[in-house]
Design an enzyme around this catalytic site. Structure first.
Site, PDB file in Angstrom:
ATOM      1  N   ASN A 222      -2.554  13.186 102.694  1.00 46.10           N
ATOM      2  CA  ASN A 222      -3.030  14.485 102.227  1.00 46.10           C
ATOM      3  C   ASN A 222      -1.909  15.502 102.458  1.00 46.10           C
ATOM      4  OD1 ASN A 222      -4.337  16.875 101.711  1.00 46.10           O
ATOM      5  ND2 ASN A 222      -5.694  16.778 103.496  1.00 46.10           N
TER       6      ASN A 222
ATOM      7  N   LYS B 156      -1.754  18.538 101.550  1.00 45.20           N
ATOM      8  CA  LYS B 156      -2.258  19.912 101.717  1.00 45.20           C
ATOM      9  C   LYS B 156      -1.422  20.891 100.868  1.00 45.20           C
ATOM     10  CE  LYS B 156      -3.785  18.490 106.253  1.00 45.20           C
ATOM     11  NZ  LYS B 156      -4.259  18.880 107.558  1.00 45.20           N
TER      12      LYS B 156
ATOM     13  N   HIS C 299     -12.993  17.950 103.072  1.00 46.09           N
ATOM     14  CA  HIS C 299     -12.025  18.056 104.165  1.00 46.09           C
ATOM     15  C   HIS C 299     -12.424  19.208 105.085  1.00 46.09           C
ATOM     16  CE1 HIS C 299      -8.315  18.646 106.364  1.00 46.09           C
ATOM     17  NE2 HIS C 299      -8.020  17.406 106.047  1.00 46.09           N
TER      18      HIS C 299
ATOM     19  N   GLU D 265     -10.798  21.455 106.487  1.00 44.26           N
ATOM     20  CA  GLU D 265     -10.196  22.760 106.173  1.00 44.26           C
ATOM     21  C   GLU D 265     -10.959  23.440 105.043  1.00 44.26           C
ATOM     22  OE1 GLU D 265      -6.217  21.296 105.650  1.00 44.26           O
ATOM     23  OE2 GLU D 265      -6.123  20.860 107.793  1.00 44.26           O
TER      24      GLU D 265
ATOM     25  N   GLU E 283     -12.959  12.322 110.356  1.00 40.20           N
ATOM     26  CA  GLU E 283     -11.856  13.150 110.845  1.00 40.20           C
ATOM     27  C   GLU E 283     -12.380  14.146 111.875  1.00 40.20           C
ATOM     28  OE1 GLU E 283      -8.405  13.253 107.910  1.00 40.20           O
ATOM     29  OE2 GLU E 283      -9.793  14.801 107.284  1.00 40.20           O
TER      30      GLU E 283
ATOM     31  N   GLY F  67      -4.201  17.866 112.896  1.00 38.68           N
ATOM     32  CA  GLY F  67      -3.026  18.733 113.002  1.00 38.68           C
ATOM     33  C   GLY F  67      -2.777  19.243 114.409  1.00 38.68           C
TER      34      GLY F  67
ATOM     35  N   SER G  45      -4.161  13.251 113.349  1.00 36.05           N
ATOM     36  CA  SER G  45      -2.910  13.017 114.076  1.00 36.05           C
ATOM     37  C   SER G  45      -2.525  11.540 114.170  1.00 36.05           C
ATOM     38  CB  SER G  45      -2.988  13.655 115.473  1.00 36.05           C
ATOM     39  OG  SER G  45      -3.182  15.049 115.359  1.00 36.05           O
TER      40      SER G  45
END
Ligand code: PEP
Length: 249
Positions: A9, A11, A94, A96, A166, A172, A212
């Site tokens: 991904n 992003k 996702h 985010e 996730e 991240g 990660s």
């Protein structure tokens, strides 16, 4: 046998020239594992990436889409638009997007339905926040995210669904769920599917881990029986690191 999948991904990273450079670097890598490989560049670069990689074993996928077919949704992109340039798979849900763009179980249900109506494959993401894990609520949160967005579907829809667990606290942050924590949650996710749809469905669905994943921890995480691959953020922006993860199977 479930598919092994490693998806990158990207992003909101890489303009057109950077996208072309990273794809050139990716094509120099050799794949020694049987994992399916996907990359998700930004919308502006999907067409170019797709054209460059369409004869290769790397699938180009989208990071998001709108649930409507078309209409007054300024700035949005629909499933049929993605299909029209060759994109067959989309990441939905996702963390985010849930956090910054208010995506909810309700809007995600509509996106899931729109993607499936357009015969697209979905990587459906979900995961708990740190407070949920600290308070021991992670299974309840994850179970509800899956049930609310997916359990209206028929059995047959699951051939187009890939799940991606996730944990938000591991995305991240450099913090990874331990291989045991990942396995425990993946086992719970598969059981949740089995309870609703039976083992013919649950045994066939690939469940990816994201958070990660790096070359130095991928092998141990992918070694767990219910972990069928990874959704990779930061490490997917470097061709060598990404393929070290792909080849960790
Ligand atoms: C992600 O964004 O899906 C992700 C897993 O990111 P990272 O690998 O950087 O934690």
């Amino acid at each position: 046998m479930r598919k092994k999948i490693v998806a990158g991904n990207w992003k909101m990273n890489n303009d057109l020239a950077q996208t072309e450079r990273l794809i050139t670097d990716l094509r120099k890598q050799s794949k020694t594992s049987k994992a399916e490989v996907m990359i998700a560049p930004a919308f502006t670069n999907l067409w170019q990436a797709y054209q460059t990689l369409k004869e290769s074993s790397i699938e180009v996928i989208a990071q998001n889409m709108h649930f409507a077919e078309n209409g007054a949704y300024t700035g949005e992109v629909s499933a049929s638009m993605l299909k029209s340039i060759g994109i067959q798979t989309v990441i939905l849900g996702h963390s985010e997007r849930r956090a910054y763009y208010n995506e909810t179980d309700e809007s995600l249900t509509k996106k899931v339905d729109a993607a499936l109506a357009n015969d697209m494959r979905i990587i459906f993401c979900f995961g708990e926040e740190l407070e949920d894990r600290k308070s021991g609520n992670e299974e309840k949160i994850v179970g509800d995210q899956i049930k609310n967005a997916l359990f209206h579907l028929k059995d047959s829809a699951f051939k187009n669904i890939i799940l991606a667990y996730e944990p938000v606290w591991a995305i991240g942050t450099g913090e990874t769920a331990s291989p045991e924590q990942a396995q425990d949650m993946h086992k719970f996710i598969r059981k949740t599917l089995t309870d609703e749809y039976g083992s013919d469905v649950s045994d066939a669905v690939s469940i990816l881990y994201g958070g990660s994943v790096k070359p130095n921890n991928a092998k141990e995480i992918f070694g767990k029986p219910d972990v069928d691959g990874g959704l990779i953020g930061g490490a997917s922006l470097n061709a060598e690191d990404f393929f070290a993860i792909v080849n960790a199977f």
